[in-house]
Design a protein around this motif. Sequence first.
Motif, PDB file in Angstrom:
ATOM      1  N   MET A 309       0.825  -1.211   0.000  1.00  0.00           N
ATOM      2  CA  MET A 309       0.000   0.000   0.000  1.00  0.00           C
ATOM      3  C   MET A 309       0.857   1.259   0.000  1.00  0.00           C
ATOM      4  SD  MET A 309      -3.291  -0.773   2.410  1.00  0.00           S
ATOM      5  CE  MET A 309      -2.301  -0.915   3.888  1.00  0.00           C
ATOM      6  N   SER A 310       1.887   1.284   0.847  1.00  0.00           N
ATOM      7  CA  SER A 310       2.753   2.459   0.917  1.00  0.00           C
ATOM      8  C   SER A 310       3.466   2.688  -0.403  1.00  0.00           C
ATOM      9  CB  SER A 310       3.769   2.295   2.052  1.00  0.00           C
ATOM     10  OG  SER A 310       3.128   2.114   3.287  1.00  0.00           O
ATOM     11  N   ALA A 311       3.993   1.605  -0.994  1.00  0.00           N
ATOM     12  CA  ALA A 311       4.675   1.729  -2.285  1.00  0.00           C
ATOM     13  C   ALA A 311       3.702   2.174  -3.368  1.00  0.00           C
ATOM     14  CB  ALA A 311       5.320   0.402  -2.667  1.00  0.00           C
ATOM     15  N   VAL A 315       4.073   5.541  -5.537  1.00  0.00           N
ATOM     16  CA  VAL A 315       4.143   5.564  -7.001  1.00  0.00           C
ATOM     17  C   VAL A 315       3.066   6.483  -7.577  1.00  0.00           C
ATOM     18  CG1 VAL A 315       3.841   4.172  -9.094  1.00  0.00           C
ATOM     19  CG2 VAL A 315       5.230   3.305  -7.207  1.00  0.00           C
ATOM     20  N   ALA A 316       1.847   6.369  -7.049  1.00  0.00           N
ATOM     21  CA  ALA A 316       0.767   7.230  -7.523  1.00  0.00           C
ATOM     22  C   ALA A 316       1.075   8.700  -7.262  1.00  0.00           C
ATOM     23  CB  ALA A 316      -0.543   6.829  -6.838  1.00  0.00           C
ATOM     24  N   SER A 317       1.704   8.992  -6.119  1.00  0.00           N
ATOM     25  CA  SER A 317       2.067  10.376  -5.795  1.00  0.00           C
ATOM     26  C   SER A 317       3.099  10.917  -6.773  1.00  0.00           C
ATOM     27  CB  SER A 317       2.620  10.446  -4.363  1.00  0.00           C
ATOM     28  OG  SER A 317       1.706   9.926  -3.428  1.00  0.00           O
ATOM     29  N   ILE A 337      -0.927   6.454 -16.456  1.00  0.00           N
ATOM     30  CA  ILE A 337      -0.474   5.056 -16.506  1.00  0.00           C
ATOM     31  C   ILE A 337       0.318   4.730 -15.245  1.00  0.00           C
ATOM     32  CG2 ILE A 337       1.043   3.433 -17.695  1.00  0.00           C
ATOM     33  CD1 ILE A 337       0.251   4.778 -20.320  1.00  0.00           C
ATOM     34  N   VAL A 338       1.224   5.640 -14.861  1.00  0.00           N
ATOM     35  CA  VAL A 338       2.002   5.434 -13.636  1.00  0.00           C
ATOM     36  C   VAL A 338       1.075   5.442 -12.421  1.00  0.00           C
ATOM     37  CG1 VAL A 338       3.828   6.380 -12.174  1.00  0.00           C
ATOM     38  CG2 VAL A 338       4.079   6.430 -14.662  1.00  0.00           C
ATOM     39  N   SER A 406       0.787  16.010  -5.434  1.00  0.00           N
ATOM     40  CA  SER A 406       1.775  14.988  -5.129  1.00  0.00           C
ATOM     41  C   SER A 406       2.182  15.028  -3.662  1.00  0.00           C
ATOM     42  CB  SER A 406       3.009  15.182  -6.022  1.00  0.00           C
ATOM     43  OG  SER A 406       3.985  14.191  -5.766  1.00  0.00           O
ATOM     44  N   THR A 407       2.298  16.231  -3.107  1.00  0.00           N
ATOM     45  CA  THR A 407       2.680  16.372  -1.696  1.00  0.00           C
ATOM     46  C   THR A 407       1.673  15.697  -0.779  1.00  0.00           C
ATOM     47  OG1 THR A 407       3.818  18.465  -2.150  1.00  0.00           O
ATOM     48  CG2 THR A 407       3.170  18.039   0.134  1.00  0.00           C
ATOM     49  N   ILE A 408       0.396  15.809  -1.105  1.00  0.00           N
ATOM     50  CA  ILE A 408      -0.637  15.139  -0.313  1.00  0.00           C
ATOM     51  C   ILE A 408      -0.413  13.630  -0.313  1.00  0.00           C
ATOM     52  CG2 ILE A 408      -3.110  14.614  -0.206  1.00  0.00           C
ATOM     53  CD1 ILE A 408      -3.609  17.424  -1.318  1.00  0.00           C
ATOM     54  N   GLY A 409      -0.111  13.072  -1.474  1.00  0.00           N
ATOM     55  CA  GLY A 409       0.113  11.640  -1.574  1.00  0.00           C
ATOM     56  C   GLY A 409       1.359  11.188  -0.831  1.00  0.00           C
ATOM     57  N   PHE A 410       2.458  11.941  -0.970  1.00  0.00           N
ATOM     58  CA  PHE A 410       3.681  11.563  -0.266  1.00  0.00           C
ATOM     59  C   PHE A 410       3.494  11.673   1.248  1.00  0.00           C
ATOM     60  CE2 PHE A 410       6.065  12.610  -4.311  1.00  0.00           C
ATOM     61  CZ  PHE A 410       6.446  11.300  -4.547  1.00  0.00           C
TER      62      PHE A 410
END
Length: 428
Positions: A309-311, A315-317, A337-338, A406-410
């Motif tokens: 889940m973390s990975a 990746v999504a972030s 795609i990523v 992206s920051t939210i995801g990371f």
Amino acid sequence: MVTPVKLLPAEEEIATSWFRRFSRTFWVGNTLELFERLAFYGQSSYLAVYLAEQVGLGGKGLRLAGLFFGALYSLPILAGPLVDRFGFRRCLMTCFAAFSMGYLSIALAGMKAGQGLIQAFGAMPYVTFALLFTAVGGSLIKPCIVGTVASTTNHRTKALGYSIYYTLVNLGGALGPELALRVQERWGIQYVLVASSLTSVALLLGTLFFFKEPGRVVRPGDPPPKTMGQVLHDLLVVLRNQRFLLFLVIFSGFWIMFWQIFLSLPFYVRDVMHYQRYARVQEVDSWAIICLQVLVTTVTRRFRPILAMSAGIGVASASWLLIPMSGSPWMAVLALIVFAIGETMQAPRYYEYVAELAPPGQVGMYMGFAFLPVAIGAYVGGPLSEYLISHYMRGPSPASMWAAVSTIGFASTVLLVIYDRVLHRDRH
């Protein structure tokens, strides 16, 4: 000479007649789900733009779109007792009737024929009511179809049955925006919602004439169906578990990113990348999941759930950071795609982890609340998209908005690891 491999009876049955292993009701129910997803994702690909521009709500339209998505994914928790009481067939017919009237009501807000209603009630109150009415009725779809799959499969066919179900869901997500694009280009954006309404009418008729109520399999020891009071009690029990609630909030960071595909990305692709067919970009996520699910799941199946889940969220972030690298819409396609790779990494393991978090004897109850991060992501994603568009897209550096996403995801990735190390492992 190669010696022929002799299949075991069960393997031979799977290889030669897997289609026949499922009942007519199973296939009718999943076909209804496919076309419902076509209608849902078709209108979803245009809803934010439609409310903001065609209806003229501006940033408020983005918030309303987030409210609609959030309500649609949070209300199924309360819809379960209704499905148990009235049956799949009646609830499906109610759902499709609500979708038919709801989508049409939303469409009227952007058409000349509906301006009398807008003037009588006001655009915001009218659209808010239309969206919530659609969400309340539509919330019945998940318990009905998932329940149909559960009721028409056994221990040997259940895994394949759910695999078919999830594949058709993603197929609807892939085809819906493409078909909506054809409607939008030929007749106008408001007719995307009209098309979803007509599709729902067809689904209502399909349910009426072809869907048969599946027999409920009651096994010894199975608890009786829950009442609405018991569901509300369960909700309070879950909300009192601060650790689990914290996990849901942390994990919702992924879904905040996901909903930007339908809330912020259409405006960016159209206005910054100057590609008018933004719905074609949105469908990439579903197509990529269909193509990559088996491969990614095979590669990550040995990972611990928290690692997968973390990975996956990481990746999504990172995918959003690709968009600023180029002004070409192809970069948005690559980013999605990523993102889909990250989604397929975490999605299968999420429910496994939720079951692990649940206290003994409460696994079923906790699994019922597993969709809450999807809803939380939508509730937050609507106001977030309004902020991103107003503060970044209207400024000198619109691409910076994706660094914020992206920051939210990371942040969710890091917090999820901390949660597992500090809180979850502390239970053992």
